[in-house]
Structures are given as structure tokens and as C-alpha cells.
Design an enzyme around this catalytic site. Structure first.
Site, PDB file in Angstrom:
ATOM      1  N   SER A 228       0.844  -1.207   0.000  1.00 42.08           N
ATOM      2  CA  SER A 228       0.000   0.000   0.000  1.00 42.08           C
ATOM      3  C   SER A 228       0.875   1.250   0.000  1.00 42.08           C
ATOM      4  CB  SER A 228      -0.936  -0.052   1.210  1.00 42.08           C
ATOM      5  OG  SER A 228      -1.933   0.921   1.140  1.00 42.08           O
TER       6      SER A 228
ATOM      7  N   ASP B 285      -8.822  -4.771  -5.939  1.00 39.13           N
ATOM      8  CA  ASP B 285      -8.323  -3.859  -4.904  1.00 39.13           C
ATOM      9  C   ASP B 285      -8.404  -2.419  -5.405  1.00 39.13           C
ATOM     10  OD1 ASP B 285      -6.932  -2.430  -3.018  1.00 39.13           O
ATOM     11  OD2 ASP B 285      -5.194  -3.768  -2.963  1.00 39.13           O
TER      12      ASP B 285
ATOM     13  N   HIS C  13      -7.597  -5.809   0.007  1.00 34.69           N
ATOM     14  CA  HIS C  13      -6.369  -5.023   0.128  1.00 34.69           C
ATOM     15  C   HIS C  13      -5.441  -5.577   1.213  1.00 34.69           C
ATOM     16  CE1 HIS C  13      -3.771  -1.588  -0.438  1.00 34.69           C
ATOM     17  NE2 HIS C  13      -3.898  -1.214   0.824  1.00 34.69           N
TER      18      HIS C  13
END
Length: 433
Positions: A267, A330, A374
Site C-alpha cells: 500500500s 483492490d 487489500h
């Protein structure tokens, strides 16, 4: 976290290449073809990735002899499509180093280590179950969102964001080089989320001698990378200053050895990894004692876009290799630049966000827990189970093929062939393979 994979959604792979276009490949194709580094051998024994067997293991050379290809020297040519078992193993290994950041991050507000690592450098990897990884932590890294939101422990807003670790002597013999690894966690605290949502492009200007105003990156990620909190006793400068100083030290220490620089993040952490990779290459710090370029590889898990086309082109020119592991479901991987990105050929494309590197696309979604799309553990879990899924899907496809040949040999009607195939397909799906 246990990963539930919807059998109706096949894992997929996106075609290799820094200018690649999307191409779906079923998991059966992963098992059907050998990896590029193993394709010279006819035998197909098994390799264990995690706890699962992978076809083609003994047919491949040791990692120590092909590590440059695995690190992307040839942009993972023939290793992503189909997915090489050796590359899959390395992606999982680096993903687990990133997962260690989450396990070690202290979110207990009553703790004196709140927003820092729970453990000391000497014991961190052992405490999170990675004592046998063959790496030694050399430095903790802190980042400061350029936003002032006081915490209950004071006004210091610097947070532990990851760590630098280096391969031990024993690991060097297996890896074929001295691997310097930096692992970054993803977004956890509120200020980090706010910084992520700045979503405006700004010139990176990381090289004072050549600012390159056409190379632009997302302002929130840049602030996390370059901002400094002088009130924090741990940080000792910005995230950037800490990293460049430690990596320069390690490169000098091992200057007479074969070295690789691996940057891995999830991320937001993947954005910092890419910024660091670009920064090192732009400043020319990735040079060994013989003035040779040290390869820089970024493993991005669920990463967003970081910069514009100028940033992408410059990363390619500098030889920064990026493997983007993404879940097609995602939403974070589609940000920023949902509407204006590399998929649009517009006159102002230099102002659009653009992904960098080669994409390996996964496909999973758990309806009961949408947040898993995610989740890093979900990414790693699917990669660990990929070989088993691929093997079962291939066996199912082979069974259907044999049935078709048998039915043709018996000269049965076409409708019987279709019905038999349909029944086998229902059986395969009911068995969740």
C-alpha cells in the site's frame, strides 16, 4: 487470516513488460508451462513454496545462479506469464518481510512504544516468527506525515514505518549475493491516511543538481518521504535522510561483494519503496566498489500510482525494476488517477498518474469480508496456494480433455459431449478447485 478464494474468479496474470497491456491467463496455464529458468530441463519434480508443492523445482537452477533474472534484470521475461515457481517463492518471501512490519508495529495507546516497533532490532525478526530468515536488522525507519495531529503521548507525529535488513553470510551463499532489503508497512494511522489523500502531483526535485521538473510524484507520498520531525527522539532526520544514510553505509561496507538492493512495501509502503528506488538511482548511490551499478528491485504489494509519465520514464531509464503484485478487485491499486491515468492517451498525459513496472495480477474477493481485497495476508495467502490451485485446475482440464477424446472415439452425439463436459465442470467447481 484464512483466505477464501471464489472458484468462479480465476487467479490471473498480466502480461509482462514496462509497456504491457492487460492479458488474463487462467491458473491452469501456470501449471501447464515451466518457469523460464527451468524450461531447459525435461524433468518436472516438485518444489515446496510455503507448504505446497510446485511442479518443476528440481528442473530449475539454484537461486544463486539466476538471482539477477529473478530480480527483474530482463523485466521478468517469461517469468510472469506463466508464473515462475522460483519467482513466486521470492515474492512470498519478500511479502513476509513486509508483513513483519504489521506484526511488530505497536498500536497499543497505553504502551510506551506506541506507534513504534514493539521489539529491539536484534530480536524483531525472531519475535515475529522469522528468526530463520537469514537476515539481520540494521536500522529502524521513521516517517513523518506533514500534518500536525497531536497524540496522547505528545506532539511527535513521527511513526515507525519499516526497517533495513541485510542478508547474513549464510544467506549470501544461498542467494548468490549480499541482499540489502528495506521493508515498509502500509497505511495505519489517521495522519497517514490524510497524507495519502492529498492526491496532487508535484515535482520530486530529489537531485539538487538536476531538479527535473517534468518528473512529478504524488505530494502526500513525497511529504511522508521527505518531512522531518525534530521533536522525535527516534527518527534522526526525515525518512529519506535515514534511508540514504543507512544504505550508503551498507553499500560501502559490502562494496567488494556482489550486492542487490531490494525494496518491498504494501500500500503506502510500496510508494515509499518506489520513491527510494528512484532516489537512489537518480543520485547514483547504487554503485559498488568497482563503480558498477547495483541492481534495484521494488516489490510492490497492493500499491497505488506514485507519479506521472515523466516519473515512469525516468525510473525505466535509470533501470529501477518494479514488480507490482495487485488484486484486480483492490481499489487502492487504481488510485490516484482513477479517471486520468496511463490508459488515456491525452495531450496532457504528462499530468496524469501512471503505474510503473511489470504487473502480476491476482483475483480474489471474499464477500463476507470485503476488506480482504487489500489485505497483505490475503495477497501472500493466494500466492502460497497458487501452485496447489494451478495443479488441481490442470488436472481438471486434463480430465476433461481425456473425456472428450474418449467420447469422440466412441462416436457419441455432440450433445453428450457437452453434457459430460458440463457435469465435470460442475464437479470441479463443487470441489472448490
Amino acid at each position: 487470516m484464512a483466505l477464501s478464494i471464489n472458484p468462479a474468479l480465476n487467479p490471473s496474470i498480466v502480461s509482462r513488460g514496462l509497456r504491457s497491456q492487460r492479458l488474463r491467463v487462467s491458473a491452469s496455464a501456470v501449471a501447464a508451462a515451466p518457469s523460464s529458468v527451468a524450461s531447459r530441463s525435461a524433468s518436472v519434480p516438485a518444489l515446496v513454496v510455503g507448504t505446497h508443492a510446485v511442479p518443476g523445482a528440481n528442473a530449475r537452477p539454484p537461486l544463486s545462479s539466476v538471482w539477477r533474472e529473478v530480480q527483474g534484470a530482463d523485466d521478468w521475461e517469461d517469468m510472469v506469464e506463466p508464473l515462475s515457481p522460483l519467482l513466486c517463492e521470492e515474492i512470498v518471501r519478500y511479502g513476509e518481510f513486509v508483513a513483519a512490519c504489521y506484526k511488530a508495529f505497536d498500536l497499543d495507546q497505553a504502551s510506551r512504544r506506541y506507534l513504534n516497533c514493539k521489539y529491539g532490532k536484534g530480536s524483531m525478526l525472531r519475535e515475529v516468527g522469522m528468526g530463520g530468515s537469514g537476515y539481520e536488522v540494521t536500522k529502524y525507519i521513521y516517517a513523518t506525515p506533514d500534518i500536525s495531529i497531536p497524540t496522547q503521548t505528545g506532539t511527535c507525529c513521527s511513526r515507525w514505518i519499516g526497517y533495513v535488513t541485510v542478508a547474513s553470510d549464510d544467506a549470501v551463499r544461498r542467494l548468490g549475493r549480499r541482499d540489502i532489503l528495506v521493508a515498509f508497512r502500509g497505511t495505519v494511522t489517521n495522519t497517514e491516511w490524510i497524507a495519502n489523500f492529498m492526491s496532487s502531483l508535484t515535482p520530486a526535485r530529489l537531485d539538487p543538481h538536476d531538479p527535473r521538473p517534468d518528473v512529478k510524484v504524488e505530494s502526500g507520498f513525497l511529504s511522508l518521504y521527505t518531512s522531518d520531525d525534530s521533536t522525535c527522539k527516534f527518527s534522526g532526520g526525515s525518512c529519506r535522510e535515514q534511508l540514504l544514510s543507512e544504505l550508503a553505509r551498507l553499500i560501502h561496507k559490502y562494496k567488494d561483494e556482489e550486492i542487490s538492493i531490494t525494496l518491498a512495501g504494501h500500500s503506502m509502503g510500496s510508494s515509499l519503496a518506489l520513491l527510494l528506488g528512484y532516489d537512489l538511482a537518480e543520485l547514483g548511490l547504487n554503485r559498488d566498489g568497482s563503480n558498477r551499478d547495483i541492481p534495484i528491485t521494488v516489490y510492490s504489494f497492493g500499491g497505488p500510482r506514485v507519479g506521472n509519465l515523466g516519473f515512469k520514464d525516468r525510473c525505466e531509464e535509470l533501470g529501477v525494476k518494479v514488480l507490482r503484485v495487485v488484486n484486480v478487485n483492490d481499489p487502492v491499486t487504481k488510485l490516484p488517477g482513477v479517471f486520468f491515468n496511463e490508459n488515456f492517451r491525452l495531450p496532457w498525459s504528462c499530468s496524469c498518474y501512471t503505474h510503473v513496472g511489470v504487473e502480476l495480477a491476482l483475483d480474489f474477493f471474499k464477500m463476507k469480508n470485503p476488506a480482504c481485497v487489500h489485505d497483505l495476508d490475503a495477497y501472500i495467502g493466494l500466492l502460497k496456494s497458487w501452485p496447489k490451485m494451478a495443479k488441481m485446475k490442470k488436472e481438471g482440464a486434463d480430465f476433461i480433455s481425456r473425456m472428450r477424446k474418449l467420447l469422440r472415439a466412441e462416436k457419441l452425439e455432440a450433445w453428450l459431449l457437452l453434457e459430460a463436459s458440463r457435469q465435470v465442470g460442475n464437479l470441479v467447481q463443487s470441489l472448490r478447485i
